[in-house]
Scaffold this motif. Structure first.
Motif, PDB file in Angstrom:
ATOM      1  N   ALA A  68      30.276  47.529  49.383  1.00 13.97           N
ATOM      2  CA  ALA A  68      30.440  48.705  49.832  1.00 13.97           C
ATOM      3  C   ALA A  68      32.157  49.235  48.999  1.00 13.97           C
ATOM      4  O   ALA A  68      32.200  50.779  48.579  1.00 13.97           O
ATOM      5  CB  ALA A  68      31.205  49.400  51.197  1.00 13.97           C
ATOM      6  N   GLN A  69      32.920  48.299  49.101  1.00 14.72           N
ATOM      7  CA  GLN A  69      34.139  48.649  48.227  1.00 14.72           C
ATOM      8  C   GLN A  69      34.752  47.019  47.231  1.00 14.72           C
ATOM      9  O   GLN A  69      33.855  46.049  47.826  1.00 14.72           O
ATOM     10  CB  GLN A  69      35.417  48.320  49.389  1.00 14.72           C
ATOM     11  CG  GLN A  69      35.269  49.248  49.571  1.00 14.72           C
ATOM     12  CD  GLN A  69      36.219  49.577  50.773  1.00 14.72           C
ATOM     13  OE1 GLN A  69      37.405  49.072  51.038  1.00 14.72           O
ATOM     14  NE2 GLN A  69      36.607  50.948  52.088  1.00 14.72           N
ATOM     15  N   ILE A  70      35.160  47.035  46.263  1.00 17.73           N
ATOM     16  CA  ILE A  70      35.183  46.280  45.279  1.00 17.73           C
ATOM     17  C   ILE A  70      36.513  45.013  45.791  1.00 17.73           C
ATOM     18  O   ILE A  70      37.182  45.659  47.127  1.00 17.73           O
ATOM     19  CB  ILE A  70      36.147  46.894  44.523  1.00 17.73           C
ATOM     20  CG1 ILE A  70      36.352  45.887  42.674  1.00 17.73           C
ATOM     21  CG2 ILE A  70      37.416  47.036  44.417  1.00 17.73           C
ATOM     22  CD1 ILE A  70      36.339  46.381  41.306  1.00 17.73           C
ATOM     23  N   MET A  71      36.370  43.830  46.105  1.00 19.49           N
ATOM     24  CA  MET A  71      36.985  42.986  46.660  1.00 19.49           C
ATOM     25  C   MET A  71      38.020  42.545  45.234  1.00 19.49           C
ATOM     26  O   MET A  71      37.733  42.976  44.159  1.00 19.49           O
ATOM     27  CB  MET A  71      35.865  41.727  46.517  1.00 19.49           C
ATOM     28  CG  MET A  71      34.741  42.167  47.652  1.00 19.49           C
ATOM     29  SD  MET A  71      34.211  40.603  48.034  1.00 19.49           S
ATOM     30  CE  MET A  71      35.094  39.431  48.487  1.00 19.49           C
ATOM     31  N   SER A  72      39.091  41.542  45.508  1.00 22.61           N
ATOM     32  CA  SER A  72      40.179  41.426  44.892  1.00 22.61           C
ATOM     33  C   SER A  72      39.584  40.346  44.015  1.00 22.61           C
ATOM     34  O   SER A  72      38.860  39.909  43.276  1.00 22.61           O
ATOM     35  CB  SER A  72      40.912  39.906  45.679  1.00 22.61           C
ATOM     36  OG  SER A  72      41.887  39.670  45.193  1.00 22.61           O
ATOM     37  N   GLU A  73      40.206  41.152  42.324  1.00 21.65           N
ATOM     38  CA  GLU A  73      40.215  40.140  41.151  1.00 21.65           C
ATOM     39  C   GLU A  73      40.341  39.111  41.152  1.00 21.65           C
ATOM     40  O   GLU A  73      39.689  37.935  40.254  1.00 21.65           O
ATOM     41  CB  GLU A  73      40.811  41.108  40.057  1.00 21.65           C
ATOM     42  CG  GLU A  73      39.918  41.929  39.418  1.00 21.65           C
ATOM     43  CD  GLU A  73      40.357  42.756  38.289  1.00 21.65           C
ATOM     44  OE1 GLU A  73      41.309  41.953  37.586  1.00 21.65           O
ATOM     45  OE2 GLU A  73      39.962  43.901  38.057  1.00 21.65           O
ATOM     46  N   ASN A  74      41.237  37.714  42.181  1.00 23.74           N
ATOM     47  CA  ASN A  74      41.191  36.629  42.248  1.00 23.74           C
ATOM     48  C   ASN A  74      39.967  36.270  42.532  1.00 23.74           C
ATOM     49  O   ASN A  74      40.479  35.249  42.083  1.00 23.74           O
ATOM     50  CB  ASN A  74      42.604  36.536  43.209  1.00 23.74           C
ATOM     51  CG  ASN A  74      43.825  37.259  42.676  1.00 23.74           C
ATOM     52  OD1 ASN A  74      44.041  37.556  41.286  1.00 23.74           O
ATOM     53  ND2 ASN A  74      44.771  37.684  43.593  1.00 23.74           N
ATOM     54  N   LYS A  75      39.262  36.570  43.413  1.00 29.24           N
ATOM     55  CA  LYS A  75      37.348  35.901  43.795  1.00 29.24           C
ATOM     56  C   LYS A  75      37.112  36.628  43.261  1.00 29.24           C
ATOM     57  O   LYS A  75      35.470  35.483  43.332  1.00 29.24           O
ATOM     58  CB  LYS A  75      37.963  36.831  45.456  1.00 29.24           C
ATOM     59  CG  LYS A  75      38.842  36.713  46.506  1.00 29.24           C
ATOM     60  CD  LYS A  75      39.005  35.443  46.892  1.00 29.24           C
ATOM     61  CE  LYS A  75      40.487  34.719  47.596  1.00 29.24           C
ATOM     62  NZ  LYS A  75      40.923  33.466  47.672  1.00 29.24           N
ATOM     63  N   LEU A  76      37.146  36.818  41.501  1.00 31.12           N
ATOM     64  CA  LEU A  76      36.645  37.445  41.191  1.00 31.12           C
ATOM     65  C   LEU A  76      35.296  36.027  39.766  1.00 31.12           C
ATOM     66  O   LEU A  76      36.985  35.149  39.665  1.00 31.12           O
ATOM     67  CB  LEU A  76      36.361  38.587  40.004  1.00 31.12           C
ATOM     68  CG  LEU A  76      35.141  38.995  38.988  1.00 31.12           C
ATOM     69  CD1 LEU A  76      34.280  40.039  39.484  1.00 31.12           C
ATOM     70  CD2 LEU A  76      36.043  39.956  37.698  1.00 31.12           C
ATOM     71  N   THR A  77      33.824  35.827  40.304  1.00 26.54           N
ATOM     72  CA  THR A  77      32.941  34.730  39.345  1.00 26.54           C
ATOM     73  C   THR A  77      32.265  35.170  38.048  1.00 26.54           C
ATOM     74  O   THR A  77      32.346  34.579  37.453  1.00 26.54           O
ATOM     75  CB  THR A  77      32.806  34.041  40.173  1.00 26.54           C
ATOM     76  OG1 THR A  77      31.613  34.472  41.468  1.00 26.54           O
ATOM     77  CG2 THR A  77      33.791  33.533  41.342  1.00 26.54           C
ATOM     78  N   ASP A  78      31.847  36.893  38.505  1.00 26.42           N
ATOM     79  CA  ASP A  78      31.450  37.147  37.047  1.00 26.42           C
ATOM     80  C   ASP A  78      31.182  38.557  37.412  1.00 26.42           C
ATOM     81  O   ASP A  78      31.391  39.439  38.223  1.00 26.42           O
ATOM     82  CB  ASP A  78      29.634  36.943  37.738  1.00 26.42           C
ATOM     83  CG  ASP A  78      29.136  34.955  37.710  1.00 26.42           C
ATOM     84  OD1 ASP A  78      29.278  34.916  38.493  1.00 26.42           O
ATOM     85  OD2 ASP A  78      28.389  34.814  36.848  1.00 26.42           O
ATOM     86  N   ILE A  79      31.340  39.028  35.951  1.00 23.68           N
ATOM     87  CA  ILE A  79      31.185  39.926  35.727  1.00 23.68           C
ATOM     88  C   ILE A  79      29.531  40.141  34.658  1.00 23.68           C
ATOM     89  O   ILE A  79      29.079  39.519  33.406  1.00 23.68           O
ATOM     90  CB  ILE A  79      31.896  40.971  34.379  1.00 23.68           C
ATOM     91  CG1 ILE A  79      33.054  40.245  35.270  1.00 23.68           C
ATOM     92  CG2 ILE A  79      31.940  42.308  34.237  1.00 23.68           C
ATOM     93  CD1 ILE A  79      34.814  41.074  34.080  1.00 23.68           C
TER      94      ILE A  79
END
Length: 190
Positions: A68-79
């Motif tokens: 429901a909410q955006i998570m930390s960019e540090n954990k991002l793997t794909d856009i």
């Protein structure tokens, strides 16, 4: 007899539960990584992404599936851009950017949609990239920036499986990657 049948059913349920817990992804299915679908245009890893972009994150013990909410960019793997939409990355229409699988490596792979590249906007860089017919692997200095920021781009690590820096002794592969990196550095837009 009923007792033995019930015992057999209970045993089967127990065994199937044990087998299921040994492979939580259900055989060949993929893990249900947490993801967030943007509700408005926003800036992610210094890239302006449109509404409907899927942001995929690392596996998380307590979070799976859509968030429901955006998570930390540090954990991002794909856009992952919405189907049919692209962003401009080095003059090339891009559909997805994905962090290198080996997280100890600083970089990401960029996936293009060359069908959407205007013939009048082709460059030597885009032609070399298109010749690989797959993703372009980019090593970077700052993990927080996935944009086409030439000051942050350290090198071109790969162009599909055909050309890879890993094969240091293959002069043809190294020359091609040097050439594509050189052409990338000549791009002035974005």
């Amino acid at each position: 007899m009923k007792f033995i049948t019930c015992l057999s059913v209970v045993s089967l349920l127990f065994l199937s539960g044990c087998v299921g817990s040994m492979n939580p992804t259900g055989g060949n299915s993929r893990p249900n990584y947490p993801y967030y679908i943007t509700q408005q245009p926003m800036l992610v890893k210094k890239i302006h992404v449109p509404t409907g972009t899927t942001l995929v994150y690392e596996k998380h013990h307590f979070k799976q599936g859509e968030q429901a909410q955006i998570m930390s960019e540090n954990k991002l793997t794909d856009i992952r851009l919405p189907i049919g939409q692209t962003i401009n990355w080095g003059g090339v229409p891009v559909t997805m950017i994905s962090q290198f699988f080996n997280s100890s490596m600083r970089g990401y792979s960029v996936y293009a949609d060359f069908k959407k590249l205007d013939v009048n906007k082709r460059t030597r860089f885009s032609q070399l990239w298109q010749s690989c017919d797959d993703d372009l692997g980019i090593s970077i200095k700052d993990r927080k920036d996935w944009s086409f920021n030439k000051a942050n781009i350290a090198d071109v690590q790969s162009c599909s499986g055909l050309y890879q820096r890993y094969f240091k002794n293959d002069e043809e592969q190294q020359r091609f990657l040097d050439s594509i990196y050189s052409e990338l550095m000549k791009i002035n837009d974005q």
